[in-house]
Design a protein around this motif. Structure first.
Motif, PDB file in Angstrom:
ATOM      1  N   PRO A 173      38.136  42.224  29.978  1.00 47.60           N
ATOM      2  CA  PRO A 173      39.231  42.707  29.147  1.00 47.60           C
ATOM      3  C   PRO A 173      40.322  41.665  29.059  1.00 47.60           C
ATOM      4  N   SER A 174      41.192  41.834  28.086  1.00 48.64           N
ATOM      5  CA  SER A 174      42.291  40.884  27.916  1.00 48.64           C
ATOM      6  C   SER A 174      43.398  41.123  28.921  1.00 48.64           C
ATOM      7  N   TYR A 175      43.320  42.227  29.635  1.00 45.74           N
ATOM      8  CA  TYR A 175      44.305  42.473  30.680  1.00 45.74           C
ATOM      9  C   TYR A 175      43.659  43.376  31.713  1.00 45.74           C
ATOM     10  N   SER A 176      44.226  43.364  32.901  1.00 46.47           N
ATOM     11  CA  SER A 176      43.688  44.191  33.971  1.00 46.47           C
ATOM     12  C   SER A 176      44.672  45.281  34.310  1.00 46.47           C
ATOM     13  N   SER A 177      44.254  46.170  35.217  1.00 48.40           N
ATOM     14  CA  SER A 177      45.110  47.309  35.554  1.00 48.40           C
ATOM     15  C   SER A 177      46.397  46.880  36.228  1.00 48.40           C
ATOM     16  N   SER A 178      46.412  45.706  36.836  1.00 47.58           N
ATOM     17  CA  SER A 178      47.605  45.255  37.519  1.00 47.58           C
ATOM     18  C   SER A 178      48.577  44.542  36.594  1.00 47.58           C
ATOM     19  N   GLY A 179      48.226  44.464  35.318  1.00 47.08           N
ATOM     20  CA  GLY A 179      49.126  43.828  34.364  1.00 47.08           C
ATOM     21  C   GLY A 179      49.032  42.323  34.357  1.00 47.08           C
ATOM     22  N   GLU A 180      48.006  41.754  35.033  1.00 46.32           N
ATOM     23  CA  GLU A 180      47.914  40.316  35.112  1.00 46.32           C
ATOM     24  C   GLU A 180      47.111  39.777  33.951  1.00 46.32           C
ATOM     25  N   SER A 181      47.449  38.592  33.515  1.00 47.36           N
ATOM     26  CA  SER A 181      46.709  37.963  32.417  1.00 47.36           C
ATOM     27  C   SER A 181      45.329  37.568  32.888  1.00 47.36           C
ATOM     28  N   SER A 197      32.349  52.038  45.630  1.00 45.48           N
ATOM     29  CA  SER A 197      31.983  52.587  44.321  1.00 45.48           C
ATOM     30  C   SER A 197      33.219  52.983  43.522  1.00 45.48           C
ATOM     31  N   LEU A 198      34.163  53.647  44.175  1.00 42.82           N
ATOM     32  CA  LEU A 198      35.374  54.101  43.491  1.00 42.82           C
ATOM     33  C   LEU A 198      36.261  52.923  43.098  1.00 42.82           C
ATOM     34  N   ALA A 199      36.221  51.843  43.880  1.00 39.22           N
ATOM     35  CA  ALA A 199      37.066  50.675  43.599  1.00 39.22           C
ATOM     36  C   ALA A 199      36.582  49.884  42.387  1.00 39.22           C
ATOM     37  N   LEU A 200      35.390  50.181  41.883  1.00 35.35           N
ATOM     38  CA  LEU A 200      34.896  49.479  40.700  1.00 35.35           C
ATOM     39  C   LEU A 200      35.712  49.815  39.458  1.00 35.35           C
ATOM     40  N   ASP A 201      36.362  50.973  39.455  1.00 35.43           N
ATOM     41  CA  ASP A 201      37.166  51.377  38.301  1.00 35.43           C
ATOM     42  C   ASP A 201      38.580  50.837  38.442  1.00 35.43           C
ATOM     43  N   ASP A 202      39.062  50.156  37.402  1.00 40.76           N
ATOM     44  CA  ASP A 202      40.393  49.547  37.454  1.00 40.76           C
ATOM     45  C   ASP A 202      41.494  50.558  37.748  1.00 40.76           C
ATOM     46  N   GLU A 203      41.351  51.769  37.239  1.00 37.21           N
ATOM     47  CA  GLU A 203      42.401  52.770  37.424  1.00 37.21           C
ATOM     48  C   GLU A 203      42.538  53.200  38.885  1.00 37.21           C
ATOM     49  N   ASN A 204      41.518  52.959  39.695  1.00 36.43           N
ATOM     50  CA  ASN A 204      41.537  53.418  41.082  1.00 36.43           C
ATOM     51  C   ASN A 204      42.042  52.376  42.067  1.00 36.43           C
ATOM     52  N   LYS A 205      42.050  51.114  41.674  1.00 36.30           N
ATOM     53  CA  LYS A 205      42.307  50.045  42.639  1.00 36.30           C
ATOM     54  C   LYS A 205      43.661  50.184  43.338  1.00 36.30           C
ATOM     55  N   THR A 206      44.716  50.362  42.571  1.00 31.66           N
ATOM     56  CA  THR A 206      46.053  50.462  43.167  1.00 31.66           C
ATOM     57  C   THR A 206      46.167  51.701  44.043  1.00 31.66           C
ATOM     58  N   ALA A 207      45.667  52.841  43.565  1.00 31.08           N
ATOM     59  CA  ALA A 207      45.772  54.091  44.326  1.00 31.08           C
ATOM     60  C   ALA A 207      45.045  53.991  45.660  1.00 31.08           C
ATOM     61  N   ILE A 208      43.860  53.391  45.674  1.00 25.03           N
ATOM     62  CA  ILE A 208      43.101  53.259  46.923  1.00 25.03           C
ATOM     63  C   ILE A 208      43.867  52.386  47.913  1.00 25.03           C
ATOM     64  N   GLY A 209      44.479  51.311  47.414  1.00 28.24           N
ATOM     65  CA  GLY A 209      45.276  50.466  48.299  1.00 28.24           C
ATOM     66  C   GLY A 209      46.491  51.178  48.846  1.00 28.24           C
ATOM     67  N   LEU A 244      39.168  45.437  45.308  1.00 26.25           N
ATOM     68  CA  LEU A 244      40.557  45.872  45.493  1.00 26.25           C
ATOM     69  C   LEU A 244      41.511  44.686  45.439  1.00 26.25           C
ATOM     70  N   SER A 245      41.079  43.515  45.902  1.00 25.99           N
ATOM     71  CA  SER A 245      41.957  42.338  45.917  1.00 25.99           C
ATOM     72  C   SER A 245      42.093  41.690  44.551  1.00 25.99           C
ATOM     73  N   LEU A 246      41.457  42.257  43.531  1.00 29.14           N
ATOM     74  CA  LEU A 246      41.707  41.787  42.168  1.00 29.14           C
ATOM     75  C   LEU A 246      43.079  42.222  41.673  1.00 29.14           C
ATOM     76  N   VAL A 247      43.712  43.146  42.390  1.00 28.30           N
ATOM     77  CA  VAL A 247      45.033  43.655  42.024  1.00 28.30           C
ATOM     78  C   VAL A 247      46.087  42.967  42.885  1.00 28.30           C
ATOM     79  N   GLN A 248      47.141  42.472  42.263  1.00 22.89           N
ATOM     80  CA  GLN A 248      48.171  41.714  42.964  1.00 22.89           C
ATOM     81  C   GLN A 248      48.791  42.501  44.111  1.00 22.89           C
ATOM     82  N   GLY A 249      49.080  43.778  43.901  1.00 21.19           N
ATOM     83  CA  GLY A 249      49.695  44.569  44.968  1.00 21.19           C
ATOM     84  C   GLY A 249      48.834  44.633  46.209  1.00 21.19           C
TER      85      GLY A 249
END
Length: 530
Positions: free
Chosen positions: A165-173, A320-332, A362-367
């Motif tokens: 995608p052109s952007y990820s759930s963490s807002g990073e380019s 398995s749940l961390a594969l979805d971008d919407e879940n990454k931040t919440a799981i962390g 999970l580490s694909l998200v900056q937070g």
């Protein structure tokens, strides 16, 4: 003698009309409640990952209302966790900006605003329904034609992990450099059956209260232990063998009945309950729903102190749940990172592998990167990479952590340069992907680091990198070339190269830039069924 009329000089200051009063400093967007638009006094984070003022969440839950946010999404208020980090940051910002600290809003005013939003949202919904009724016959025929000829379905790996995608759930380019065809990623926990499918599309005509669901829920909620055991065994079996039933069974009713059994003191119940969660989570459409149901905290508890086999399945479920971008931040935010780091040293190979894969995604998200650095994970990861266990996966996690400044600094302090050069020198790779990932991690550490040049020379990196430049893959040779040029002091290549930020955000730790090393079993097929 001085003349009296010159003895005193009085000056009067008149403020210049051109000067204006200082404007009130606007708070950052993340400090503001999405519902009220005001600075948060008691912020909480909800299941869907957003932060709100606590009183607004409470009133929305009491009224059964889910507001539509500015991005068009609806938050999930099923789980509420105090966001102490953002609260402390808000208070510090107020003190530094000479802004009054916010106070929690009164419930009466909150309810009034929420009811206004409810009325407005209901009116918009009616307007949309009216517009839909006015669709012309020709447009309806077009829609019918699309329904009769659905788009081509892609396989699990392409649609779920290798998409760009052109952007990820963490807002990073996520800009692409030298686009290449996607490389294979492991997309299922080791405990998955390889026969699982991701092509099931939810059929809204299915009755959510099916006979199977009602029968299982009755057993799961029974006070009798033997009936609970029968229920979880039945659920585990049908979700393993009947792929088509995973989506219709993933209902709020069933997940609510299953959740308490994850903490059961009986091993058979706990193990089968977690295994059923893994089976249900296999379908992409179920992943966000499972996280919002509140099942992640019990999974974390199992990782900390559950039965060994249940811990294996818990690591697989979180992966398995961390594969979805919407879940990454919440799981962390829910606290899964520390237990996953601990599971990297589990006696179970499955638990180690799935924990590493979960941490990678999970580490694909900056937070989550910042949290992992603060948890002191880098020395542990370097030790695992040095020992050869999970080396390829661990090296990819390190690539992700090196994408942020604090991660690079922590890796330099932990002697990452010497460690990575040593790994390249030993040539003990289970696959070419492992060497590529090691070079990528070293390249990540080298960026914007004044200390890298000296540390690399001390570690004897020049000789090792030249050998990789001769025999490595195209990707590895390109990165090695850049590092050698930097070490020789010729940095003019930076003028016509892509900026470091683009490199870091687009592929050093990106999903399709580097393969996850899967050892000698290059196919990555899963053989364990449960």
């Amino acid at each position: 003698m001085v003349n009296d009329k010159h003895k005193w000089k009085v000056s009067f200051y008149r403020p210049s009309s051109s000067r204006s009063k200082p404007e009130r400093k606007q708070p950052p967007e993340q400090f503001v409640c999405p519902i009220s638009g005001s600075l948060m006094a008691d912020p909480v984070i909800v299941s869907s990952g957003q932060s709100f003022e606590r009183n607004y969440v409470q009133v929305c839950r009491n009224l059964g209302f889910s507001p539509i946010l500015s991005d068009g999404s609806k938050p999930d208020f099923s789980t509420v966790i105090p966001n102490l980090a953002i609260k402390s940051t808000i208070l510090n910002w107020c003190d530094a900006s000479a802004v009054d600290r916010p106070k929690p809003p009164e419930l009466d005013s909150v309810e009034k605003l929420v009811r206004t939003l409810m009325a407005s949202q209901e009116g918009n919904s009616r307007s949309e329904n009216k517009k839909e009724e006015e669709i012309s016959v020709s447009e309806k025929e077009l829609l019918k034609g699309v329904a009769e000829n659905p788009p081509v379905k892609f396989n699990h790996a392409t649609t779920e992990v290798n998409r760009r995608p052109s952007y990820s759930s963490s807002g990073e380019s996520v800009l692409s450099i030298n686009p290449i065809s996607p490389l294979p990623f492991t997309t299922r926990p080791s405990c998955y059956s390889s026969s699982s499918s991701s092509e099931i599309v939810a059929d809204e005509t299915l009755n959510p209260s099916s006979a199977e669901e009602e029968e299982i829920v009755v057993k799961l909620e029974s006070p009798q232990v033997f009936e609970q055991e029968e229920g979880v065994k039945s659920l585990r079996n049908i979700t393993r063998t009947m792929k088509e039933i995973r989506v219709p069974l993933c209902t709020t009713l069933l997940l609510s009945a299953l959740q308490p059994l994850l903490n059961s003191k009986y091993s058979v119940i706990q193990i089968n309950a977690v295994a059923a969660v893994v089976n249900i989570s296999l379908e992409k459409i179920n992943k966000v729903k499972i996280v919002r149901s509140g099942i992640v905290p019990p999974l974390i508890d199992i990782l900390k102190g559950g039965y060994p086999e249940a811990q294996e399945h818990a690591a697989g479920a979180i992966f398995s749940l961390a594969l979805d971008d919407e879940n990454k931040t919440a799981i962390g935010v829910l606290g899964a990172l520390q237990p996953l780091i601990h599971s990297l040293r589990s006696k179970s190979q499955q638990a180690r592998q799935d924990s590493a894969l979960a941490l990678y995604h999970l580490s694909l998200v900056q937070g989550n990167r910042s949290k992992l650095v603060k948890l002191g994970s880098i020395p542990t990861l370097l030790g695992l990479a040095r020992s050869g266990d999970l080396a390829s996966r661990v090296l990819l996690i390190l690539c992700n952590l090196a994408a942020c400044a604090e991660g690079r600094a922590a890796m330099i302090d932990a002697n990452a340069v010497e460690c990575l050069v040593g790994i390249l020198r030993r040539k003990e790779f289970d696959s070419e992907a492992t060497r590529e990932n090691c070079v990528a991690a070293l390249y990540s550490v080298s960026q914007r680091s004044l200390r890298f040049k000296g540390l690399a020379r001390e570690a004897g990196a020049v000789e090792v990198l030249r050998e990789v430049e001769e025999r490595g893959s195209e990707r590895a040779r390109e990165q090695v070339k850049r590092m050698l040029q930097m070490m020789r002091g010729r940095e003019e290549w930076e003028a016509d190269s892509v900026s470091f930020d683009s490199v870091m955000e687009s592929g050093v730790m990106g999903r399709n830039r580097y393969r996850l090393g899967i050892g000698k079993n290059a196919s990555g097929a899963n053989t364990t069924e449960f």
